[in-house]
Write a protein that holds these residues in place. Structure first.
Motif, mmCIF file in Angstrom:
data_model
loop_
_atom_site.group_PDB
_atom_site.id
_atom_site.type_symbol
_atom_site.label_atom_id
_atom_site.label_comp_id
_atom_site.label_asym_id
_atom_site.label_seq_id
_atom_site.Cartn_x
_atom_site.Cartn_y
_atom_site.Cartn_z
ATOM 1 N N GLU A 13 16.547 5.747 12.084
ATOM 2 C CA GLU A 13 16.732 7.111 12.595
ATOM 3 C C GLU A 13 16.498 7.162 14.099
ATOM 4 N N LEU A 14 15.515 6.401 14.576
ATOM 5 C CA LEU A 14 15.221 6.345 16.008
ATOM 6 C C LEU A 14 16.441 5.884 16.795
ATOM 7 N N ARG A 15 17.190 4.958 16.224
ATOM 8 C CA ARG A 15 18.314 4.353 16.948
ATOM 9 C C ARG A 15 19.643 5.044 16.672
ATOM 10 N N THR A 16 19.622 6.083 15.828
ATOM 11 C CA THR A 16 20.823 6.856 15.529
ATOM 12 C C THR A 16 20.861 8.098 16.413
ATOM 13 N N ASN A 17 22.000 8.345 17.035
ATOM 14 C CA ASN A 17 22.127 9.507 17.947
ATOM 15 C C ASN A 17 20.974 9.536 18.938
ATOM 16 N N ALA A 18 20.751 8.384 19.583
ATOM 17 C CA ALA A 18 19.541 8.208 20.387
ATOM 18 C C ALA A 18 19.725 8.517 21.868
ATOM 19 N N PRO B 114 5.654 6.676 10.310
ATOM 20 C CA PRO B 114 5.132 5.933 9.160
ATOM 21 C C PRO B 114 3.733 5.362 9.378
ATOM 22 N N VAL B 115 3.270 5.300 10.616
ATOM 23 C CA VAL B 115 1.921 4.819 10.909
ATOM 24 C C VAL B 115 0.945 5.980 10.708
ATOM 25 N N VAL B 116 -0.010 5.815 9.841
ATOM 26 C CA VAL B 116 -0.961 6.884 9.525
ATOM 27 C C VAL B 116 -1.753 7.257 10.777
ATOM 28 N N GLY C 291 7.699 10.009 24.557
ATOM 29 C CA GLY C 291 9.027 9.790 24.005
ATOM 30 C C GLY C 291 8.944 8.821 22.842
ATOM 31 N N PRO C 292 9.708 9.050 21.765
ATOM 32 C CA PRO C 292 9.601 8.220 20.567
ATOM 33 C C PRO C 292 9.834 6.737 20.815
ATOM 34 N N ASP D 79 7.206 1.143 21.338
ATOM 35 C CA ASP D 79 6.837 -0.001 22.174
ATOM 36 C C ASP D 79 5.319 -0.124 22.316
ATOM 37 N N LEU D 80 4.647 0.987 22.578
ATOM 38 C CA LEU D 80 3.193 0.963 22.765
ATOM 39 C C LEU D 80 2.469 0.546 21.483
ATOM 40 N N ALA D 81 3.069 0.861 20.343
ATOM 41 C CA ALA D 81 2.424 0.558 19.056
ATOM 42 C C ALA D 81 2.693 -0.867 18.583
ATOM 43 N N GLY D 82 3.492 -1.623 19.335
ATOM 44 C CA GLY D 82 3.717 -3.015 18.972
ATOM 45 C C GLY D 82 5.125 -3.359 18.580
ATOM 46 N N GLY D 83 6.047 -2.388 18.635
ATOM 47 C CA GLY D 83 7.437 -2.670 18.365
ATOM 48 C C GLY D 83 7.899 -2.234 16.988
ATOM 49 N N ALA D 84 9.182 -2.434 16.748
ATOM 50 C CA ALA D 84 9.834 -1.918 15.541
ATOM 51 C C ALA D 84 9.234 -2.482 14.259
ATOM 52 N N SER D 85 8.730 -3.704 14.298
ATOM 53 C CA SER D 85 8.230 -4.329 13.073
ATOM 54 C C SER D 85 7.011 -3.628 12.502
ATOM 55 N N VAL D 86 6.344 -2.808 13.309
ATOM 56 C CA VAL D 86 5.160 -2.082 12.851
ATOM 57 C C VAL D 86 5.555 -0.890 11.969
#
Length: 441
Positions: free
Chosen positions: A281-286, A403-405, A260-261, A266-273
């Motif tokens: 977009e993640l938090r819109t119509n979520a 956005p994370v390659v 799940g997105p 969360d697993l990648a380190g949070g929103a700041s990453v």
């Protein structure tokens, strides 16, 4: 902490999106590791054995036609889909009776005429539906309920499509964007063969895993992901924890998450990453799509000889019933009949699941008097985040890339337009792998 070997790609989670992504990457010749935190594969497309019955964890009707992304994933690694074809075996229940789809086609118009009980009105509405499918597809700025309100005041036809939407798309008539509804009708016609796994969904997932393993892919059960490792905006691997309690770093240039997105972030380190617009977009119509699941066994089937699927348009919450052991003799012991029913909240954005589960049970009794006294109940469950019916509503899926390659999402949280459920998860895997392979040319 141990440092493990290097893979081309790591898949987190063995839902059908993760499994199909692994299959496609395996077929492309990549070195793949699939990790699953539980002992079982499949996520919502698995099963558990309860009193000798193979009880689904979610999926019942599974696309199996040649255009299905699920079928294609099985085919690319040579895995067998042991299915029983249920195409067209649908029954719709309204207040004034039941309607069985005709085997020779014409089912959509027939449903509408049955609901409206007026041939002229049915033909007029059907013409508008055809226009929406082939001429002008309405925009997503209105709901499909709003669209129907333009062309009819007939309550029964709206009840019919309410049951259809809730059963197949997980949310209600007033919650589905009109354009997405018609995109689904178009897409589903391309994957129009549906069936049930003859030996349960878990057997399908095991067959797919075996085929991938024969080609070198590793499938590790009881191995949970603790972190997705990022370095300077690029994936470099994952940290996992195995069933023996050991932490291990797995190196990889690609990570595909079937968690799940939100969980991926969360697993990648949070929103700041992540780049800001992605998080917006993640938090819109979520909102997710909750579901209520009831499975039970009886000494005789509620509907004798019914080898199909019933959709309810006469209830508030009860939406779907199937009798799997009337379809396959392998699903339950001889003389025992497994039934599976689903309910959906009347408002998926603000569900009252405890009360609505009670109503679902009452509606099951109303439709089949005596069932609550005669049945042995194996599952009474309310599924919501972090393991909902669907991670995001139909029409609001995120992109598969991030956005994370090297980091991708697969699963129903990033459903391609026009797809739902298991097919949407498999289609997201198809899109993600196509994007990966295109970038390597």
């Amino acid at each position: 902490m141990e440092s493990g070997e290097k893979f081309d790609a790591v898949i987190i989670g063995s839902g059908i999106g993760g499994m199909c992504a692994a299959a496609r990457l395996t077929a492309a010749g990549m070195k793949v590791l699939l990790t699953e935190k539980s002992p079982y594969l499949g996520g919502r497309m698995g099963h558990r054995v309860r009193e000798g019955c193979s009880v689904t964890t979610g999926a019942l009707m599974i696309p199996m036609g040649p255009a299905s992304a699920i079928r294609q994933a099985f085919d690319v690694v040579g895995a067998e889909m042991d299915m029983i074809d249920l195409t067209g075996r649908m029954r719709y229940r309204l207040d004034h009776g039941d309607y069985d789809l005709p085997p020779g086609g014409g089912g959509l118009y027939g449903m509408i005429e049955f609901a409206m009980q007026d041939e002229a009105a049915a033909r007029a509405l059907f013409k508008q539906i055809q226009n929406a499918l082939f001429q002008w597809t309405p925009l997503d700025s209105i709901s499909i309920r709003d669209w129907f309100d333009q062309y009819t005041d007939n309550g029964e036809v709206k009840n019919l499509f309410q049951g259809y939407c809730a059963a197949l798309m997980g949310i209600n008539l007033h919650e589905i964007p009109a354009g997405e509804f018609f995109r689904f009708l178009k897409y589903s016609s391309k994957c129009s063969r549906f069936g049930m796994a003859a030996h349960g969904n878990g057997a399908l997932m095991d067959a797919l895993a075996t085929a991938m393993e024969s080609k070198g892919t590793q499938v590790r059960r009881q191995t949970g992901c603790k972190r997705i490792l990022i370095d300077e905006g690029r994936v470099v691997g994952v940290e996992v924890n195995s069933s023996d309690g050991k932490d291990e770093v797995i190196l990889a240039d690609l990570v595909l998450s079937n968690t799940g997105p939100d969980r991926t972030v969360d697993l990648a380190g949070g929103a700041s990453v992540f780049e800001r617009s992605y998080i917006q977009e993640l938090r819109t119509n979520a909102a997710d799509a909750p579901i209520m699941h009831i499975s039970f066994v009886m000494d005789k089937p509620l509907i004798e000889g019914f080898e199909g699927c019933m959709v309810f348009g006469n209830n508030r919450n009860l939406i779907y019933l199937e009798i799997p052991s009337e379809i396959s003799p392998h699903i339950s012991p001889a003389g025992k009949y497994l039934h599976t029913a689903y309910g959906a909240p009347a408002d998926a954005a603000k569900p009252d699941l405890a009360n609505e589960f009670k109503v679902t049970m009452e509606e099951l009794e109303k439709n089949f008097p005596g069932v609550t006294e005669q049945a042995t109940f194996l599952v009474k469950a309310k599924h919501r985040a972090p393991a909902p019916g669907m991670h995001r509503w139909a029409g609001f899926g995120l992109p598969v890339n991030t956005p994370v390659v090297g980091l991708y999402n697969v699963g129903d949280g990033c459903a391609p337009p026009g797809t739902i459920g298991t097919e949407s998860a498999a289609a997201s895997a198809r899109d993600a792998v196509a994007m990966i392979l295109a970038s390597r040319k």
